[in-house]
Design a protein around this motif. Structure first.
Motif, PDB file in Angstrom:
ATOM      1  N   SER A  37      -8.642   6.638 -11.486  1.00 29.20           N
ATOM      2  CA  SER A  37      -9.358   6.292 -10.258  1.00 29.20           C
ATOM      3  C   SER A  37      -9.909   4.870 -10.315  1.00 29.20           C
ATOM      4  CB  SER A  37     -10.497   7.292 -10.020  1.00 29.20           C
ATOM      5  OG  SER A  37     -11.142   7.045  -8.788  1.00 29.20           O
ATOM      6  N   TYR A  38     -10.465   4.475 -11.459  1.00 32.49           N
ATOM      7  CA  TYR A  38     -10.971   3.102 -11.600  1.00 32.49           C
ATOM      8  C   TYR A  38      -9.829   2.084 -11.575  1.00 32.49           C
ATOM      9  CZ  TYR A  38     -15.737   4.592 -12.706  1.00 32.49           C
ATOM     10  OH  TYR A  38     -17.007   5.114 -12.656  1.00 32.49           O
ATOM     11  N   GLN A  39      -8.700   2.430 -12.188  1.00 28.63           N
ATOM     12  CA  GLN A  39      -7.557   1.530 -12.144  1.00 28.63           C
ATOM     13  C   GLN A  39      -7.060   1.338 -10.713  1.00 28.63           C
ATOM     14  OE1 GLN A  39      -4.717   3.278 -14.821  1.00 28.63           O
ATOM     15  NE2 GLN A  39      -5.911   2.797 -16.657  1.00 28.63           N
ATOM     16  N   LEU A  40      -7.149   2.394  -9.908  1.00 25.45           N
ATOM     17  CA  LEU A  40      -6.749   2.297  -8.508  1.00 25.45           C
ATOM     18  C   LEU A  40      -7.653   1.346  -7.736  1.00 25.45           C
ATOM     19  CD1 LEU A  40      -5.894   6.042  -7.773  1.00 25.45           C
ATOM     20  CD2 LEU A  40      -4.286   4.128  -7.835  1.00 25.45           C
ATOM     21  N   ASN A  41      -8.929   1.267  -8.124  1.00 26.82           N
ATOM     22  CA  ASN A  41      -9.821   0.292  -7.481  1.00 26.82           C
ATOM     23  C   ASN A  41      -9.249  -1.118  -7.596  1.00 26.82           C
ATOM     24  OD1 ASN A  41     -11.644   2.311  -6.858  1.00 26.82           O
ATOM     25  ND2 ASN A  41     -13.003   1.876  -8.584  1.00 26.82           N
ATOM     26  N   ARG A  42      -8.694  -1.414  -8.742  1.00 23.54           N
ATOM     27  CA  ARG A  42      -8.076  -2.726  -8.965  1.00 23.54           C
ATOM     28  C   ARG A  42      -6.741  -2.833  -8.238  1.00 23.54           C
ATOM     29  NH1 ARG A  42      -6.165  -2.620 -14.590  1.00 23.54           N
ATOM     30  NH2 ARG A  42      -4.596  -1.342 -13.542  1.00 23.54           N
ATOM     31  N   ASP A  43      -5.911  -1.812  -8.392  1.00 20.64           N
ATOM     32  CA  ASP A  43      -4.538  -1.899  -7.910  1.00 20.64           C
ATOM     33  C   ASP A  43      -4.442  -1.890  -6.386  1.00 20.64           C
ATOM     34  OD1 ASP A  43      -3.805  -1.914 -10.555  1.00 20.64           O
ATOM     35  OD2 ASP A  43      -3.266   0.223 -10.622  1.00 20.64           O
ATOM     36  N   LEU A  44      -5.423  -1.293  -5.708  1.00 19.80           N
ATOM     37  CA  LEU A  44      -5.363  -1.180  -4.244  1.00 19.80           C
ATOM     38  C   LEU A  44      -5.917  -2.398  -3.522  1.00 19.80           C
ATOM     39  CD1 LEU A  44      -6.432   2.561  -3.893  1.00 19.80           C
ATOM     40  CD2 LEU A  44      -4.178   1.616  -3.363  1.00 19.80           C
ATOM     41  N   GLN A  45      -6.659  -3.232  -4.216  1.00 22.33           N
ATOM     42  CA  GLN A  45      -7.252  -4.399  -3.551  1.00 22.33           C
ATOM     43  C   GLN A  45      -6.168  -5.369  -3.107  1.00 22.33           C
ATOM     44  OE1 GLN A  45     -10.593  -6.251  -5.493  1.00 22.33           O
ATOM     45  NE2 GLN A  45     -11.634  -4.307  -5.870  1.00 22.33           N
ATOM     46  N   GLN A  46      -6.304  -5.803  -1.851  1.00 14.92           N
ATOM     47  CA  GLN A  46      -5.404  -6.807  -1.262  1.00 14.92           C
ATOM     48  C   GLN A  46      -3.950  -6.346  -1.234  1.00 14.92           C
ATOM     49  OE1 GLN A  46      -6.798  -9.489   0.129  1.00 14.92           O
ATOM     50  NE2 GLN A  46      -8.807  -8.802  -0.607  1.00 14.92           N
ATOM     51  N   LYS A  47      -3.715  -5.040  -1.220  1.00  7.73           N
ATOM     52  CA  LYS A  47      -2.352  -4.531  -1.179  1.00  7.73           C
ATOM     53  C   LYS A  47      -2.019  -3.991   0.221  1.00  7.73           C
ATOM     54  CE  LYS A  47      -0.956  -5.104  -5.467  1.00  7.73           C
ATOM     55  NZ  LYS A  47      -2.169  -5.635  -6.088  1.00  7.73           N
ATOM     56  N   ASP A  48      -0.746  -4.125   0.580  1.00  7.33           N
ATOM     57  CA  ASP A  48      -0.291  -3.599   1.853  1.00  7.33           C
ATOM     58  C   ASP A  48      -0.080  -2.085   1.739  1.00  7.33           C
ATOM     59  OD1 ASP A  48       0.811  -4.554   4.603  1.00  7.33           O
ATOM     60  OD2 ASP A  48       2.266  -3.072   3.889  1.00  7.33           O
ATOM     61  N   ILE A  49      -0.194  -1.419   2.865  1.00  7.37           N
ATOM     62  CA  ILE A  49      -0.033   0.043   2.874  1.00  7.37           C
ATOM     63  C   ILE A  49       1.336   0.448   2.340  1.00  7.37           C
ATOM     64  CG2 ILE A  49       0.071   2.069   4.386  1.00  7.37           C
ATOM     65  CD1 ILE A  49      -1.950   0.579   6.204  1.00  7.37           C
ATOM     66  N   SER A  50       2.326  -0.371   2.587  1.00 10.30           N
ATOM     67  CA  SER A  50       3.683  -0.053   2.121  1.00 10.30           C
ATOM     68  C   SER A  50       3.780  -0.015   0.599  1.00 10.30           C
ATOM     69  CB  SER A  50       4.681  -1.076   2.676  1.00 10.30           C
ATOM     70  OG  SER A  50       4.369  -2.385   2.219  1.00 10.30           O
ATOM     71  N   ASP A  51       2.776  -0.578  -0.091  1.00  9.81           N
ATOM     72  CA  ASP A  51       2.773  -0.581  -1.554  1.00  9.81           C
ATOM     73  C   ASP A  51       2.112   0.661  -2.150  1.00  9.81           C
ATOM     74  OD1 ASP A  51       3.971  -3.117  -1.681  1.00  9.81           O
ATOM     75  OD2 ASP A  51       2.028  -4.118  -1.441  1.00  9.81           O
ATOM     76  N   TYR A  52       1.416   1.443  -1.328  1.00 12.54           N
ATOM     77  CA  TYR A  52       0.587   2.516  -1.867  1.00 12.54           C
ATOM     78  C   TYR A  52       1.395   3.560  -2.630  1.00 12.54           C
ATOM     79  CZ  TYR A  52      -3.377   0.836   0.948  1.00 12.54           C
ATOM     80  OH  TYR A  52      -4.388   0.084   1.482  1.00 12.54           O
ATOM     81  N   ARG A  53       2.542   3.960  -2.090  1.00  7.43           N
ATOM     82  CA  ARG A  53       3.315   5.007  -2.758  1.00  7.43           C
ATOM     83  C   ARG A  53       3.723   4.566  -4.157  1.00  7.43           C
ATOM     84  NH1 ARG A  53       5.793   9.373  -0.934  1.00  7.43           N
ATOM     85  NH2 ARG A  53       3.685   9.673  -0.110  1.00  7.43           N
ATOM     86  N   ASN A  54       4.177   3.344  -4.308  1.00  5.67           N
ATOM     87  CA  ASN A  54       4.558   2.855  -5.630  1.00  5.67           C
ATOM     88  C   ASN A  54       3.359   2.771  -6.569  1.00  5.67           C
ATOM     89  OD1 ASN A  54       7.304   2.595  -5.178  1.00  5.67           O
ATOM     90  ND2 ASN A  54       7.146   0.489  -4.444  1.00  5.67           N
ATOM     91  N   ILE A  55       2.219   2.364  -6.037  1.00  7.04           N
ATOM     92  CA  ILE A  55       1.004   2.266  -6.856  1.00  7.04           C
ATOM     93  C   ILE A  55       0.640   3.647  -7.420  1.00  7.04           C
ATOM     94  CG2 ILE A  55      -1.492   1.870  -6.764  1.00  7.04           C
ATOM     95  CD1 ILE A  55      -0.885  -0.414  -4.757  1.00  7.04           C
ATOM     96  N   PHE A  56       0.657   4.650  -6.558  1.00  6.35           N
ATOM     97  CA  PHE A  56       0.297   6.000  -7.003  1.00  6.35           C
ATOM     98  C   PHE A  56       1.392   6.603  -7.873  1.00  6.35           C
ATOM     99  CE2 PHE A  56      -2.950   5.507  -3.826  1.00  6.35           C
ATOM    100  CZ  PHE A  56      -3.992   6.311  -4.275  1.00  6.35           C
TER     101      PHE A  56
END
Length: 620
Positions: free
Chosen positions: A403-422
């Motif tokens: 969850s904390y790593q997601l705080n970093r990874d989601l910042q300034q990212k486009d919605i289209s990137d979310y699936r790959n991030i998760f």
């Protein structure tokens, strides 16, 4: 810093002294219980003295023999010729209301109390030839309600603030308390004199504008204020006096949206924006004392730059209040209502409150894609959580790290990137848990088929079957018997859902397996479980054999009813159409059975696996 103490009677404290309420102070919030305790203490001390001296004429010398009562300290700060209350407005307001009640009683016998009426008035308000009555404490915001009380009129209409409402209600409480004393006019006169002359407060005058520090020290010592209120004092107190009204108002407008969750907001904001990995000491500092931590020497304080030593600290504070606080408080008030289904699933069922930090991290100020981000992230968090559960690798500590790593990874990212991030987060956790360098799927059947009653906790297990139920109902345009939240959380004997083993412990069922151990393991598989409502599982458990249980399943949730032949009747056309679509997509179909043996258990498990892949989007 120069602090000058000064003993004050109530009369000297209130009489013809104009007080302004500084932004540090809350609304007037004292409850009836606190006011009654104060009145009880005052009257207890008064009545002890009155009994000793009631037969004497009341003179200054006699009054001086009454024991004085200490009412604590209050702190003032004079800036630009105006006297501000830094601490103590709750007590001063209550004393003013007591004075007003005593004035009302005195006016009933003007001749007897003529020497006291003007003094009591002077403790409450003065006269202005243009503006009429001017009330000494915070006249601008309190005049309307105080004027009603002075005129002895019932207040009608809407209150404009918490202060107005509480002043009105506490005056009623004070009136009743004193009326119930049924004081004779002689005793009332003695009490008024005692109130004015023998109740003592200590006024601390702060000459230098160090009120933020003094305010924090005083309130941290007790329980008067919460961290977010102290933070307001520290931030707004660092601004020029000319700016305090504007930024205090902006602050209050934002905080009003967050009633009851103010501190949670600041904690989640700081974590979402600045914490990207687990750190027990840092988490503790933010959870317990964030209002101090952000002014100390650390990375978060360096980023915010609110400290006096920081260049442009006043501008940074203004920007934070105008921009970050204004926007993110709106966002937080929306997401904490959990009105979107996956926000509710995550918080109300699965206790995944980290989702709020992740959403704050992902959204930028005045984010045009805010709603889509909220929905996307909440849904991805649900998927992340359940795939970790179904892989058998969920651990609350590891999840917190993700969850904390997601705080970093989601910042300034486009919605289209979310699936790959998760997906990357899930993949990385699988590799770590199994000591692998690569994987072919985020959930494989060999892992899935080992999950069940003996290794998934009861609430996530009920949630799992609730989501299966919703999937089938949504695809067959059927209304659910109860919603996902109800099915997942209600466990009452008569109104809740309970987990049912289809395979009862009997010789017939055991013969389907090679050993008792295998039987125990297999009967716990997800494919061998159902959810039954209220007493149904008890009725079912009384039936040893599958054929006896079927009638119970036929009255329950759809997943259980798919075991029964009557469910496949041609009249159930929407289900039949859905089953055909499902088969064309997965090469699996729903089938009924007259015998529940090891083969049908395996088949139901594989069918359930295909449903899971649809619900939580697992690609091969």
């Amino acid at each position: 810093m120069n602090i000058q103490p000064n003993n004050q009677t109530v009369e000297k404290c209130l009489k013809q002294r104009t007080y302004y309420i500084d932004f540090y102070q809350r609304e007037y919030v004292w409850k009836k219980e606190i006011v009654n305790i104060l009145l009880e203490d005052i009257f207890f001390t008064f009545e002890l003295a009155y009994e000793d001296h009631k037969d004497k004429d009341l003179t200054a010398e006699v009054l001086a023999k009454y024991n004085w009562y200490y009412l604590n300290i209050y702190i003032t700060n004079t800036i630009g010729g105006k006297e501000y209350i830094v601490d103590g407005q709750q007590r001063l307001t209550t004393l003013t209301l007591i004075a007003l009640k005593l004035l009302r009683l005195a006016i009933l016998d003007k001749e007897y109390f003529e020497n006291l009426i003007d003094t009591l008035k002077d403790c409450i308000y003065g006269k202005d030839k243009f503006k009429g009555n001017i009330f000494w404490i915070d006249n601008e915001k309190r005049k309307r309600i105080m004027q009603h009380l002075v005129e002895n009129k019932d207040f009608t209409g809407e209150f404009e603030s918490v202060t107005e409402e509480n002043i009105n209600e506490r005056f009623k409480d004070i009136s009743k308390y004193i009326d119930d004393k049924n004081l004779s006019k002689e005793k009332l006169k003695s009490f008024i004199m005692y109130f004015l002359e023998r109740l003592v407060l200590v006024e601390l005058k702060i000459e230098k504008d160090d009120t933020p520090m003094v305010f924090e020290v005083i309130n941290d010592r007790g329980v008067a204020l919460k961290p977010f209120e102290i933070l307001k004092g520290k931030l707004v107190g660092a601004l020029d006096k000319a700016d305090t009204e504007k930024y205090s108002t902006l602050w209050e407008d934002s905080i009003t949206r967050l009633s009851g969750i103010e501190d949670a907001f600041f904690i989640d904001y700081l974590k979402g924006k600045f914490i990207f990995k687990r750190n027990a000491d840092l988490e503790k500092a933010i959870n317990n004392q964030y209002h101090r931590y952000i002014f100390e020497s650390n990375d978060i304080a360096d980023s915010l730059q609110f400290r006096k030593k920081d260049k442009n600290h006043a501008k940074n504070i203004k920007d934070f209040i105008e921009d970050d606080l204004t926007y993110y408080s709106k966002l937080y008030s929306v997401i904490r209502r959990n009105e979107y289904e996956f926000l509710s699933y995550n918080n109300d069922i699965n206790d995944l409150s980290g989702q709020y930090q992740n959403i704050i991290a992902a959204c930028t100020i005045e984010d045009e894609k805010e709603q889509v981000k909220i929905e996307s992230i909440a849904k991805e968090i649900d998927r992340l959580y359940m795939l970790l559960r179904l892989n058998g690798i969920y651990n609350s500590n590891n999840y917190q790290e993700i969850s904390y790593q997601l705080n970093r990874d989601l910042q300034q990212k486009d919605i289209s990137d979310y699936r790959n991030i998760f997906n990357n987060a899930i993949e990385q956790r699988i590799k770590e848990a199994r000591n692998l360098t690569q994987i072919t799927s985020l959930l494989d059947y060999d892992r899935f088929k080992t999950r069940g009653y003996d290794n998934i906790e009861r609430r996530p297990l009920r949630y799992f079957f609730a989501r299966v139920e919703k999937y089938i109902c949504d695809n067959t345009e059927k209304t659910m018997e109860n919603d996902v939240l109800y099915i997942s959380t209600k466990t009452g004997h008569k109104t809740g859902y309970h987990i049912e083993h289809i395979l009862s412990r009997n010789d017939e069922n055991k013969q389907y397996f090679h050993s008792d151990e295998e039987f125990e393991n297999q009967r716990n598989r997800l494919g061998g479980l159902l959810l039954l409502y209220n007493m149904d599982n008890i009725i079912s458990n009384n039936e040893e054999y599958y054929l006896g249980k079927r009638k119970t399943y036929n009255n329950g949730l759809v997943w259980g009813r798919t075991l029964i032949d009557s469910f496949y009747h041609s009249t159930n056309s929407r289900f039949i159409e859905f089953n055909q679509r499902f088969k064309s997509q997965t090469n699996m179909e729903f089938v009924y059975t007259d015998k529940f043996d090891s083969e049908i258990l395996e088949y139901r498990s594989k069918l359930l696996f295909e449903i899971v892949k649809k619900i939580w989007i697992v690609e091969n």
